[in-house]
Design a protein around this motif. Structure first.
Motif, mmCIF file in Angstrom:
data_model
loop_
_atom_site.group_PDB
_atom_site.id
_atom_site.type_symbol
_atom_site.label_atom_id
_atom_site.label_comp_id
_atom_site.label_asym_id
_atom_site.label_seq_id
_atom_site.Cartn_x
_atom_site.Cartn_y
_atom_site.Cartn_z
ATOM 1 N N VAL A 1 18.160 -26.302 22.670
ATOM 2 C CA VAL A 1 18.073 -25.260 21.752
ATOM 3 C C VAL A 1 18.526 -26.295 20.417
ATOM 4 O O VAL A 1 17.785 -25.298 19.724
ATOM 5 C CB VAL A 1 20.025 -24.632 21.683
ATOM 6 N N LEU B 1 22.997 -17.990 25.578
ATOM 7 C CA LEU B 1 22.212 -17.153 25.369
ATOM 8 C C LEU B 1 22.700 -16.149 24.659
ATOM 9 O O LEU B 1 21.882 -15.389 23.272
ATOM 10 C CB LEU B 1 21.419 -17.184 26.166
ATOM 11 N N LEU C 1 22.419 -16.580 20.660
ATOM 12 C CA LEU C 1 21.453 -17.207 19.394
ATOM 13 C C LEU C 1 20.421 -16.107 19.340
ATOM 14 O O LEU C 1 20.407 -14.647 19.725
ATOM 15 C CB LEU C 1 20.156 -17.666 20.290
ATOM 16 N N ARG D 1 15.428 -17.515 21.647
ATOM 17 C CA ARG D 1 15.508 -17.741 22.897
ATOM 18 C C ARG D 1 14.459 -17.407 23.396
ATOM 19 O O ARG D 1 14.194 -17.966 24.365
ATOM 20 C CB ARG D 1 15.957 -16.357 22.509
ATOM 21 N N ALA E 1 11.738 -24.224 23.856
ATOM 22 C CA ALA E 1 12.520 -25.817 24.292
ATOM 23 C C ALA E 1 12.189 -26.796 23.826
ATOM 24 O O ALA E 1 11.361 -27.215 23.575
ATOM 25 C CB ALA E 1 13.349 -26.262 25.555
#
Length: 181
Positions: A85, A166, A169, A174, A178
């Motif tokens: 994240v 998730l 966020l 999202r 990554a």
């Protein structure tokens, strides 16, 4: 007394006994919708941590110990979350539960785990959070309120934890690639 009746009574008693640590472990804990204690103490490098400084991010505070097998499985997963994240949207604090400095440092020095460690040797932080069983995780939303509390850890709980994270966020986080890839 029939065998069937006795078996059902033993099953009920066994299930109640299995739930005792969970019930005992959650008494006095801040719950979803509440603002948790803001002072986490000091990071292992000496920096004071106040959760108010992390508003705008999702924060995970987990309590662990080196002797706790499920904790040692959970920490790498949380580290992966942190790497994937990114620190701009997620902050993970791993608060050690009442261990010696040596036992704490044996884990905190692990450079493979991207976590911010807190040593709670005297239990002041864990007492404020009502922690009596491990691992004990608090997922805190961007406003500073607890969104979810998890007691214990298993691979079966992982999909739910990921979904909870998730959901907190922002969409742009999202949808981006990554960071740990």
């Amino acid at each position: 007394m029939s065998l069937r009746f006795l078996r059902s009574r033993l099953l009920i008693a066994g299930l109640l006994l299995l739930n005792l640590p969970v019930i005992a472990g959650t008494s006095g804990q801040p719950q979803a919708g509440e603002i948790p204690p803001q002072d986490l103490g000091k990071q292992w490098r000496g920096e004071a941590i106040n959760l108010a400084d992390y508003r705008g991010k999702v924060v995970i505070v987990t309590f662990w110990a080196s002797w706790c097998g499920p904790c040692r499985k959970e920490l790498p997963v949380l580290s992966h979350f942190q790497k994937t994240v990114g620190r701009d949207a997620l902050q993970v604090f791993a608060v050690n539960f009442k261990e010696s400095r040596e036992d704490f440092m044996a884990i905190a020095r692990n450079r493979d785990l991207d976590l911010d460690y807190v040593h709670d040797r005297n239990g002041q932080v864990s007492d404020r959070y009502g922690v009596h069983a491990l691992p004990n995780m608090f997922i805190i939303d961007q406003t500073g309120e607890i969104d979810h509390v998890h007691l214990g850890y298993s691979a079966d709980s992982l999909p739910d934890i990921i979904d909870e994270l998730l959901a907190l966020l922002p969409e742009e986080v999202r949808n981006r690639p990554a960071q740990g890839s």
